[in-house]
Write a protein that holds these residues in place. Structure first.
Motif, PDB file in Angstrom:
ATOM      1  N   VAL A   1       0.852  -1.200   0.000  1.00 40.39           N
ATOM      2  CA  VAL A   1       0.000   0.000   0.000  1.00 40.39           C
ATOM      3  C   VAL A   1       0.883   1.244   0.000  1.00 40.39           C
ATOM      4  CG1 VAL A   1      -1.689   1.315   1.350  1.00 40.39           C
ATOM      5  CG2 VAL A   1      -1.949  -1.156   1.087  1.00 40.39           C
ATOM      6  N   ARG A   2       1.956   1.180   0.758  1.00 43.59           N
ATOM      7  CA  ARG A   2       2.893   2.309   0.797  1.00 43.59           C
ATOM      8  C   ARG A   2       3.532   2.507  -0.583  1.00 43.59           C
ATOM      9  NH1 ARG A   2       4.889   4.532   5.546  1.00 43.59           N
ATOM     10  NH2 ARG A   2       4.440   2.723   6.822  1.00 43.59           N
ATOM     11  N   GLY A   3       3.911   1.381  -1.208  1.00 41.20           N
ATOM     12  CA  GLY A   3       4.523   1.459  -2.542  1.00 41.20           C
ATOM     13  C   GLY A   3       3.560   2.088  -3.531  1.00 41.20           C
ATOM     14  N   ALA A   4       2.306   1.613  -3.525  1.00 41.86           N
ATOM     15  CA  ALA A   4       1.312   2.153  -4.451  1.00 41.86           C
ATOM     16  C   ALA A   4       1.049   3.614  -4.141  1.00 41.86           C
ATOM     17  CB  ALA A   4       0.020   1.338  -4.360  1.00 41.86           C
ATOM     18  N   SER A   5       1.072   3.955  -2.868  1.00 45.53           N
ATOM     19  CA  SER A   5       0.755   5.331  -2.499  1.00 45.53           C
ATOM     20  C   SER A   5       1.878   6.276  -2.935  1.00 45.53           C
ATOM     21  CB  SER A   5       0.420   5.412  -1.016  1.00 45.53           C
ATOM     22  OG  SER A   5       1.416   6.049  -0.291  1.00 45.53           O
ATOM     23  N   ASP A   6       3.121   5.834  -2.851  1.00 47.61           N
ATOM     24  CA  ASP A   6       4.232   6.638  -3.380  1.00 47.61           C
ATOM     25  C   ASP A   6       4.099   6.790  -4.892  1.00 47.61           C
ATOM     26  OD1 ASP A   6       5.464   7.132  -1.019  1.00 47.61           O
ATOM     27  OD2 ASP A   6       7.080   5.678  -1.253  1.00 47.61           O
ATOM     28  N   LEU A   7       3.743   5.693  -5.538  1.00 48.99           N
ATOM     29  CA  LEU A   7       3.674   5.667  -6.997  1.00 48.99           C
ATOM     30  C   LEU A   7       2.551   6.571  -7.515  1.00 48.99           C
ATOM     31  CD1 LEU A   7       5.143   4.163  -9.268  1.00 48.99           C
ATOM     32  CD2 LEU A   7       3.486   2.321  -9.040  1.00 48.99           C
ATOM     33  N   LEU A   8       1.431   6.579  -6.811  1.00 50.68           N
ATOM     34  CA  LEU A   8       0.259   7.311  -7.288  1.00 50.68           C
ATOM     35  C   LEU A   8       0.127   8.690  -6.642  1.00 50.68           C
ATOM     36  CD1 LEU A   8      -2.302   4.377  -7.163  1.00 50.68           C
ATOM     37  CD2 LEU A   8      -0.935   5.145  -9.098  1.00 50.68           C
ATOM     38  N   GLY A   9       1.017   8.992  -5.706  1.00 47.82           N
ATOM     39  CA  GLY A   9       0.956  10.292  -5.048  1.00 47.82           C
ATOM     40  C   GLY A   9      -0.278  10.450  -4.182  1.00 47.82           C
ATOM     41  N   ILE A  10      -0.708   9.360  -3.551  1.00 42.38           N
ATOM     42  CA  ILE A  10      -1.912   9.418  -2.717  1.00 42.38           C
ATOM     43  C   ILE A  10      -1.541   9.013  -1.296  1.00 42.38           C
ATOM     44  CG2 ILE A  10      -4.165   8.377  -2.303  1.00 42.38           C
ATOM     45  CD1 ILE A  10      -4.407   8.026  -5.294  1.00 42.38           C
ATOM     46  N   ASP A  11      -2.040   9.788  -0.338  1.00 42.47           N
ATOM     47  CA  ASP A  11      -1.752   9.523   1.060  1.00 42.47           C
ATOM     48  C   ASP A  11      -2.554   8.300   1.526  1.00 42.47           C
ATOM     49  OD1 ASP A  11      -1.412   9.573   3.768  1.00 42.47           O
ATOM     50  OD2 ASP A  11      -1.944  11.689   4.026  1.00 42.47           O
ATOM     51  N   PRO A  12      -1.903   7.247   2.017  1.00 37.12           N
ATOM     52  CA  PRO A  12      -2.672   6.075   2.467  1.00 37.12           C
ATOM     53  C   PRO A  12      -3.633   6.406   3.613  1.00 37.12           C
ATOM     54  CG  PRO A  12      -0.345   5.853   3.061  1.00 37.12           C
ATOM     55  CD  PRO A  12      -0.454   7.072   2.185  1.00 37.12           C
ATOM     56  N   PHE A  13      -3.360   7.518   4.317  1.00 40.18           N
ATOM     57  CA  PHE A  13      -4.224   7.871   5.446  1.00 40.18           C
ATOM     58  C   PHE A  13      -5.603   8.369   4.996  1.00 40.18           C
ATOM     59  CE2 PHE A  13      -0.536   8.892   8.618  1.00 40.18           C
ATOM     60  CZ  PHE A  13      -0.057   7.612   8.437  1.00 40.18           C
ATOM     61  N   VAL A  14      -5.769   8.692   3.707  1.00 44.66           N
ATOM     62  CA  VAL A  14      -7.096   9.098   3.243  1.00 44.66           C
ATOM     63  C   VAL A  14      -7.794   7.960   2.504  1.00 44.66           C
ATOM     64  CG1 VAL A  14      -6.351  11.501   3.021  1.00 44.66           C
ATOM     65  CG2 VAL A  14      -6.442  10.067   0.978  1.00 44.66           C
ATOM     66  N   MET A  15      -7.144   6.797   2.431  1.00 46.68           N
ATOM     67  CA  MET A  15      -7.734   5.675   1.720  1.00 46.68           C
ATOM     68  C   MET A  15      -8.556   4.821   2.686  1.00 46.68           C
ATOM     69  SD  MET A  15      -6.797   6.308  -1.261  1.00 46.68           S
ATOM     70  CE  MET A  15      -6.754   5.007  -2.462  1.00 46.68           C
ATOM     71  N   ALA A  16      -9.691   4.328   2.194  1.00 45.01           N
ATOM     72  CA  ALA A  16     -10.653   3.643   3.052  1.00 45.01           C
ATOM     73  C   ALA A  16     -10.110   2.330   3.614  1.00 45.01           C
ATOM     74  CB  ALA A  16     -11.928   3.358   2.259  1.00 45.01           C
ATOM     75  N   CYS A  17     -10.565   2.029   4.834  1.00 40.38           N
ATOM     76  CA  CYS A  17     -10.377   0.721   5.447  1.00 40.38           C
ATOM     77  C   CYS A  17     -11.781   0.114   5.567  1.00 40.38           C
ATOM     78  CB  CYS A  17      -9.805   0.830   6.849  1.00 40.38           C
ATOM     79  SG  CYS A  17      -8.351   1.886   6.988  1.00 40.38           S
ATOM     80  N   GLU A  18     -11.900  -1.191   5.467  1.00 40.76           N
ATOM     81  CA  GLU A  18     -13.204  -1.834   5.665  1.00 40.76           C
ATOM     82  C   GLU A  18     -13.139  -2.959   6.688  1.00 40.76           C
ATOM     83  OE1 GLU A  18     -16.114  -0.876   4.745  1.00 40.76           O
ATOM     84  OE2 GLU A  18     -15.669   0.616   3.193  1.00 40.76           O
ATOM     85  N   GLY A  19     -12.040  -3.006   7.433  1.00 43.08           N
ATOM     86  CA  GLY A  19     -11.932  -4.039   8.457  1.00 43.08           C
ATOM     87  C   GLY A  19     -11.102  -3.577   9.638  1.00 43.08           C
ATOM     88  N   LYS A  20     -11.226  -2.287   9.951  1.00 46.25           N
ATOM     89  CA  LYS A  20     -10.401  -1.728  11.019  1.00 46.25           C
ATOM     90  C   LYS A  20     -11.253  -0.827  11.917  1.00 46.25           C
ATOM     91  CE  LYS A  20      -7.136  -3.853   9.277  1.00 46.25           C
ATOM     92  NZ  LYS A  20      -6.625  -3.535   7.986  1.00 46.25           N
ATOM     93  N   ALA A  21     -10.771  -0.618  13.130  1.00 40.42           N
ATOM     94  CA  ALA A  21     -11.385   0.371  14.013  1.00 40.42           C
ATOM     95  C   ALA A  21     -10.295   1.275  14.562  1.00 40.42           C
ATOM     96  CB  ALA A  21     -12.114  -0.319  15.160  1.00 40.42           C
TER      97      ALA A  21
END
Lengths: 98, 347, 381
Positions: B265-285
């Motif tokens: 996820v970190r690799g993809a986020s660097d590649l796409l210039g997107i902060d992983p902290f704004v990407m949805a989680c569907e199995g976390k609290a």
């Protein structure tokens, strides 16, 4: 201005390289890179094209440049010496890859 | 109202569904008044804009929540719309404190021409997710619409459950510890990779899972010390933290290096210039925990199979009320609140 | 974490080492003090530098006397409203538009591509130039690649052109060329900037030699820097030293990617396909040679010749009266800060941007709005 991401070439098929970007792989075209690229090389990707082969020696060169910048400073300031000792102690990234 | 800014658009755009500021403006200024203001005396209702409602019933609390699901593609790495629909509602109940699901409903709207096999697959995964969560579906509804009138499949689930004490998302106090139950950004990045045909090859998979078990473990170990919970779906960790900080009127300091993010996820986020902290989680609290309970809660979460990567990621401050501050290891900055559907960048 | 980080040995991580960064920050403090003035202003000309400075929270570590200003380094921000209008008009004429995600929310005179999409236009977000070709091959209907970005990005557009486009694909070039814009900024009356941090990835293509004439013309130092935290900090330390020593020179602090001559193969592709032309940069000026237009031999691939682009057909909207108060030009020239703007944070927000600086995720105003500009993050117990 231009998101350039370094990755490691894991396979080459003609002008198309498979590049690993820290765990995610993507096809990158080699049409405009100005040096021969081989498996294991690092390349800089921008919008699907490799625009630079990053020679490992020059990774070292950049680091050396930074060290030099800090070393000049060392002479002038003892505080920096403490921080430098800390750097020596951490070995922040092993040199295995470069 | 968010930062005093009005909902000025005369049409609904995609940003109004992206879980950020624009969406909250839409809900606060159009939906809520439209539904009558949402006061729920003695309970947690619409006005709280929490993950669900809490209504006092006898000496217990009834938790009610509902969620509609559209996802493109319908089947994605790590799950499909069926699993997502069940988990979304189970998780909303869980983060309100109801970890035992009394009942779910499931309504489905199908586009004319949708393949039967695909529909059967969705139902199979609905069933499997329900079993995993221990959640019975007790009623449903089915509609078919003409080709092009909807995009494939829309699912709606609602759920109810009981608890002794609801956990709102607004009760953080200075000193409270923030814990996340696992890696963030997995679902959003998996969907983005699939949706924009980015041809990314790697183990990008959704984390969609029912978290009522791991939440139950946390609550069991907390002795009442879990004071706030949220599931960081749309807008990701960043949206969840902003909501908690703003509703609780505390500052939140997050140590970036402590937040678990899968390498892919970190690799993809660097590649796409997107902060992983704004990407949805569907199995976390994300949980706010009183400091003296933090160690026990973290240990209990980590002992659960879905909580192995859980981490203490930050704490609440008595300054900077309403702000989320990120310590990057290089300096500090205000963590951006997402304001639209994240898009891959080239610049 | 469940799996070991495959990046553990990745050389790039060395440029994200907080301990070295701390040493660099101390060096920066000493270099700034060595200049001996209460205010030193440097300008970077690269949105990705701003992005990285913001992302890593570097500004909070800068010496208080140091002001690092963002120049016209964001290709999306400087794309003129008129160019966006062309893309919007084409989209509303029923042509499929392929463009980079950065462009989607950039306002035109009347609307953005995202607005056009909400109205039913067919807009496709792509991440690589090659995806435009794939899209055209798949759709078999007219597709226009609304190509934006600086020379770095234009190289990729040139590469697909030279490779040969499908018949149904044409190019709407809004590509820009940075060096002429740097000249305009450096010649701005009242400019307080004492040195430039140049964009490492544009320089990867053009080479650092391209800045030598600039330095002799303007007697201001230029340091080429990369985008990891250490790259930026080291670049700024070097630039501060050059300012302190009164030494207008070009120094390359990004040798792993930038050479003096640059990427000759990429330059060849770039100039084979594009020629410099005068163009309007939003909020800056008409920049002579600041745009990259398709050469005449590729006129058949140019969307501007292939289609009658009917910008006049766009629905008229009362151009916001507030737009006149926008000071994006002065912000990008480094003369003013977002907080000097009467619209900032009230009439102009990320949800309703007025000027270009609020549009892009790397626009100065947007970043200040999101990250709080220079928020006081001290005093945390």
């Amino acid at each position: 201005m231009c998101l350039g991401v370094p990755g490691k070439v894991v396979a080459i098929d003609g002008n198309r390289a498979t590049v690993d970007f820290w765990g995610v792989r993507r096809q990158v075209l080699l049409d405009v890179v100005d040096e021969p690229v081989a498996v294991g090389d690092y390349v800089l990707n921008h919008v699907g094209y490799a625009i630079r082969r990053i020679p490992e020696s020059e990774i070292g060169e950049t680091l050396a440049l930074f060290e030099e910048l800090l070393a000049q400073d060392d002479a002038a300031d003892l505080m920096a010496g403490d921080v430098r000792a800390e750097i020596a102690g951490t070995g922040a990234a092993p040199d295995g890859e470069s | 109202m968010i930062d005093g800014r009005g909902f000025a658009d005369d049409r609904i755009g995609l940003k109004h569904g992206a879980g950020g500021r624009a969406m909250r403006a839409l809900i606060e200024q159009v939906c809520l008044p439209g539904l009558g203001g949402g006061a729920t005396p003695g309970g947690i209702g619409l006005a709280a804009m929490d993950d669900g409602a809490a209504i006092p019933v006898g000496d217990r609390w009834l938790i009610v929540t509902t969620d509609s699901h559209v996802v493109h593609p319908i089947v994605f790495p790590g799950g499909d719309i069926g699993r997502l629909a069940v988990c979304g509602t189970v998780n909303d109940l869980a983060v309100m404190g109801a970890t035992d699901v009394t009942a779910l409903t499931c309504a489905i709207i199908v586009e004319e021409g949708f393949p039967r096999a695909g529909l059967e697959r969705v139902y199979a995964s609905i069933r499997a997710a329900c079993e995993e969560a221990g959640a019975p579906i007790v009623t449903g509804d089915t509609k078919v619409m003409g080709r092009g009138e909807i995009d494939g499949l829309v699912l709606n689930t609602a759920g109810i459950g009981f608890c002794d004490r609801p956990v709102p998302d607004s009760s953080l106090a200075p000193g409270d510890v923030l814990i996340v139950t696992g890696t963030v950004g997995d679902h959003g990045m998996a969907i983005m990779a699939a949706r924009h045909a980015l041809s990314l090859d790697g183990d990008l998979r959704s984390d969609v899972a029912p978290i009522n078990g791991v939440v139950r473990a946390a609550l069991g170990a907390a002795g009442g010390g879990v004071v706030a919970m949220k599931d960081p779906t749309r807008g990701g960790l960043s949206s969840a933290l902003h909501e908690m900080a703003q509703k609780s009127k505390v500052g939140i300091l997050i140590e970036e290096a402590a937040v678990p993010v899968r390498p892919e996820v970190r690799g993809a986020s660097d590649l796409l210039g997107i902060d992983p902290f704004v990407m949805a989680c569907e199995g976390k609290a994300v949980m706010g925990v009183r400091p003296d309970a933090a160690a026990a809660v973290l240990a209990a979460i980590r002992a659960h199979p879905l909580g192995r990567d859980a981490a203490r990621i930050g704490r609440c401050l008595d300054t900077h009320a309403g702000a989320v501050i990120l310590d990057t290891g290089f300096g500090r900055r205000i963590l951006a609140e997402p304001d639209g559907e994240p898009l891959p960048r080239i610049c | 974490m469940a799996s070991p980080d495959p990046r553990a040995g990745f050389a790039e991580l060395k440029f994200r080492d907080p301990v070295r960064a701390r040493a660099m920050v101390e060096a920066m403090g000493r270099a700034t003090a060595g200049i001996g003035r209460s205010r030193v202003s440097l300008m970077h000309v690269c949105g990705s530098h701003e992005q990285a400075i913001a992302k890593y929270g570097l500004r909070s570590a800068f010496p208080s006397a140091l002001s690092v200003i963002m120049g016209p380094g964001c290709p999306v921000c400087v794309t003129d409203a008129r160019e966006v209008d062309e893309g919007v008009a084409l989209a509303r004429q029923g042509v499929h538009i392929a463009t980079y995600g950065d462009m989607l929310r950039v306002p035109g005179t009347v609307m953005s591509l995202a607005d056009a999409q909400a109205d039913g236009a067919s807009i496709h977000v792509i991440y690589s130039a090659g995806q435009a070709v794939e899209l055209a091959a798949r759709l078999k209907e007219p597709v226009v690649f609304f190509a934006t970005g600086f020379e770095t990005t234009a190289v990729a557009t040139a590469a697909i052109v030279l490779e040969g486009l499908p018949d149904n694909l044409s190019i709407l070039s809004a590509h820009k060329y940075i060096p002429p814009a740097m000249d305009i900024v450096a010649a701005t009356p009242g400019l307080a900037v004492e040195g430039f941090l140049a964009a490492g990835h544009a320089a990867t293509i053009t080479g650092w030699g391209v800045f030598e004439p600039f330095v002799s013309r303007h007697h201001l130092p230029v340091v080429v820097a990369g985008f990891e935290p250490l790259d930026i900090l080291a670049g700024l330390v070097k630039l501060l030293e050059l300012v302190r020593d009164g030494a207008p020179a070009v120094v390359n602090m990004y040798p792993r990617c930038v050479t003096r001559a640059g990427n000759l193969r990429a330059q060849e592709a770039l100039w084979k396909v594009f020629q410099p032309s005068c163009g309007r940069w939003r909020g800056i000026a008409d920049v002579p040679d600041g745009n990259l237009a398709l050469r005449d031999r590729f006129a058949g691939l140019d969307a501007r010749t292939r289609f009658a682009i009917d910008v006049a057909s766009l629905p008229k909207s009362a151009v916001s009266v507030t737009a006149g108060a926008c000071i994006c030009g002065s912000i990008m020239a480094g003369i003013k800060s977002p907080t000097d703007c009467a619209l900032f944070g009230s009439a102009c927000t990320p949800e309703h941007p007025v000027g270009a600086c609020m549009v892009s995720s790397e626009g100065t105003c947007r970043i200040w709005h999101q990250y709080g500009g220079h928020p006081d993050l001290g005093g945390i117990a």
